[in-house]
Design a protein around this motif. Sequence first.
Motif, PDB file in Angstrom:
ATOM      1  N   ASP A 422       0.851  -1.194   0.000  1.00 41.90           N
ATOM      2  CA  ASP A 422       0.000   0.000   0.000  1.00 41.90           C
ATOM      3  C   ASP A 422       0.884   1.240   0.000  1.00 41.90           C
ATOM      4  O   ASP A 422       1.744   1.404   0.865  1.00 41.90           O
ATOM      5  CB  ASP A 422      -0.905  -0.004   1.234  1.00 41.90           C
ATOM      6  CG  ASP A 422      -1.896   1.144   1.223  1.00 41.90           C
ATOM      7  OD1 ASP A 422      -1.480   2.289   1.470  1.00 41.90           O
ATOM      8  OD2 ASP A 422      -3.084   0.888   0.962  1.00 41.90           O
ATOM      9  N   LYS A 424       0.314   4.451   0.549  1.00 43.72           N
ATOM     10  CA  LYS A 424       0.145   5.453   1.606  1.00 43.72           C
ATOM     11  C   LYS A 424       0.620   4.953   2.965  1.00 43.72           C
ATOM     12  O   LYS A 424       1.257   5.689   3.713  1.00 43.72           O
ATOM     13  CB  LYS A 424      -1.320   5.878   1.682  1.00 43.72           C
ATOM     14  CG  LYS A 424      -1.791   6.680   0.472  1.00 43.72           C
ATOM     15  CD  LYS A 424      -3.233   7.132   0.651  1.00 43.72           C
ATOM     16  CE  LYS A 424      -3.696   7.958  -0.553  1.00 43.72           C
ATOM     17  NZ  LYS A 424      -5.102   8.407  -0.401  1.00 43.72           N
ATOM     18  N   THR A 425       0.295   3.704   3.301  1.00 45.93           N
ATOM     19  CA  THR A 425       0.615   3.182   4.629  1.00 45.93           C
ATOM     20  C   THR A 425       1.901   2.364   4.671  1.00 45.93           C
ATOM     21  O   THR A 425       2.467   2.152   5.744  1.00 45.93           O
ATOM     22  CB  THR A 425      -0.529   2.290   5.146  1.00 45.93           C
ATOM     23  OG1 THR A 425      -0.657   1.138   4.303  1.00 45.93           O
ATOM     24  CG2 THR A 425      -1.841   3.061   5.146  1.00 45.93           C
ATOM     25  N   LYS A 427       1.962  -0.763   4.067  1.00 49.20           N
ATOM     26  CA  LYS A 427       1.597  -2.112   4.492  1.00 49.20           C
ATOM     27  C   LYS A 427       1.783  -3.110   3.351  1.00 49.20           C
ATOM     28  O   LYS A 427       1.291  -2.897   2.244  1.00 49.20           O
ATOM     29  CB  LYS A 427       0.137  -2.147   4.949  1.00 49.20           C
ATOM     30  CG  LYS A 427      -0.149  -1.355   6.228  1.00 49.20           C
ATOM     31  CD  LYS A 427       0.425  -2.064   7.444  1.00 49.20           C
ATOM     32  CE  LYS A 427       0.033  -1.352   8.729  1.00 49.20           C
ATOM     33  NZ  LYS A 427       0.630  -2.006   9.917  1.00 49.20           N
TER      34      LYS A 427
END
Length: 504
Positions: A422, A424-425, A427
Amino acid sequence: MREKKRRMETRLLAILGIIALLIGGEIILGVRTAGEEIAYAAAQQQWRAHPVSAATQTPYRKANTAHFILKDGAAHIPKIELSLPTIEHEAKAAGAASALLTVGKQSKKVYLTFDDGPSRNTPEVLDILKRENVKGTFYLLGQQVKQYPKVLKRIADEGHAIGNHSYNHNYRELYSDFRGFWSQIRKTGKAIQEVIGYEPPLVRAPGGTFLNFNKQYFDLMGRAGYVVMDWTVDSGDSKRVGVPAKEIVADVKKGTLSADTVVLMHDGTGHGETVKALPEIIRYYKAKGYSFEVMTPEMKQVQFRIADRERWDRKPVSQAWIQANIDPVQVATGEPVKQPQPPTGGTTPKPPIQKSDPLLMQLKVTTDSGELELASNQFRSYQDITYVPVRLMIEKLGGTITFDEAKGVLLLNVNGLEWAIDWKTGKPMQLEIDGTLTILPWETQMKGNLLWVPLRQALEVSHVQFLSYELQVVDPNKSSSQTDENAKAEDTKAEETKQERAEP
């Protein structure tokens, strides 16, 4: 005629009696020390043509000392040849004795050490040391270095020694796990290096090593090139808040006067009384004939013994962590390397490698899909996990990375198998057969404009089997062309990562 002969016999018997007495005393008392021998010889002036000082008797006494062997319980007395000392012997003996006394005086050294600084107290300590023409050793906290960099610069400029005293002095963090201690030492070393240009190898453990260090602490610090120092005299200035100067001086005077005396004091916040006590402490050691020295990595290490019980409940760190974190480090000296001046009309030469620079290491990882060779700046370790730049790893495995704008994820494809991160995160996620994404139980890191992933886990999710690894030391004298090429490649990857970061 008979009377004259009788007197001669009487004198001879007297002489033999004295010799027998001396022999008997030597046999009964046994071997004498050097000091006893000088004192013993001083009582033998009747054997000399002229009186001399006790110190100059040593060569004469040694030249005429008989050795005795016991046979069947009886003393075997060898022939004794008496000789008178010459003026040349006297001069040589006097010179030797004078040199011996001089060396003895110079061998008494005291090391004034100051922990927990720099602080507002440190400039006043430096003023006193400068006025007394005395050098000290300062064991610094990293967080204080960040707050008082100019004071650290003054310590170095005025010729005092500098040591590492951890970052924040938090016992639980330092001694519950060696990794916490190591992290603070490395962080403080870097903070000091940013100010004075080198990382000092001297280290003092907060609270001392007794009950805090175990064998692995000592072994790993030595393996990395650090030199751990304790003390021989505690000034008592930290046994409670606000210890008065008079009590600090009294505690110092109670301390053992050894040939190498290391005095523990503090110049951190709240130790104004130590500053007041310092002039009297200096006068005390000067009166005792001590010379003031700074601690160095080359001197004999002053360390407490390892305790026979444990204060802290902790587990030893793994060999994998040691190889990834300890072995690449080698703090060698406590002074910066001077940079050479460029020749007239020439180009500026590349600076030499600092003696305190860590060794450059190369990591070679063997998998069922081939080998991954990683340069020293292409892998890092954190909490027993080795991280690598994700783009670099995927490319070395022959895979590809694409960005799915709709889902906001990076898609990583190795051997036809995909997983995702991901954007943005950060993850990591497993791409299921039905197209859904499942978050994986590990973390990525963004460092230096690069996205880093744990090597073993990233290989596993890529269905690549980890087989073995090998750490190798890189020759620093290797041709710079390859180094420059690697640097350009890394710059290109960093730029691409920046663009990727900006695209979403």
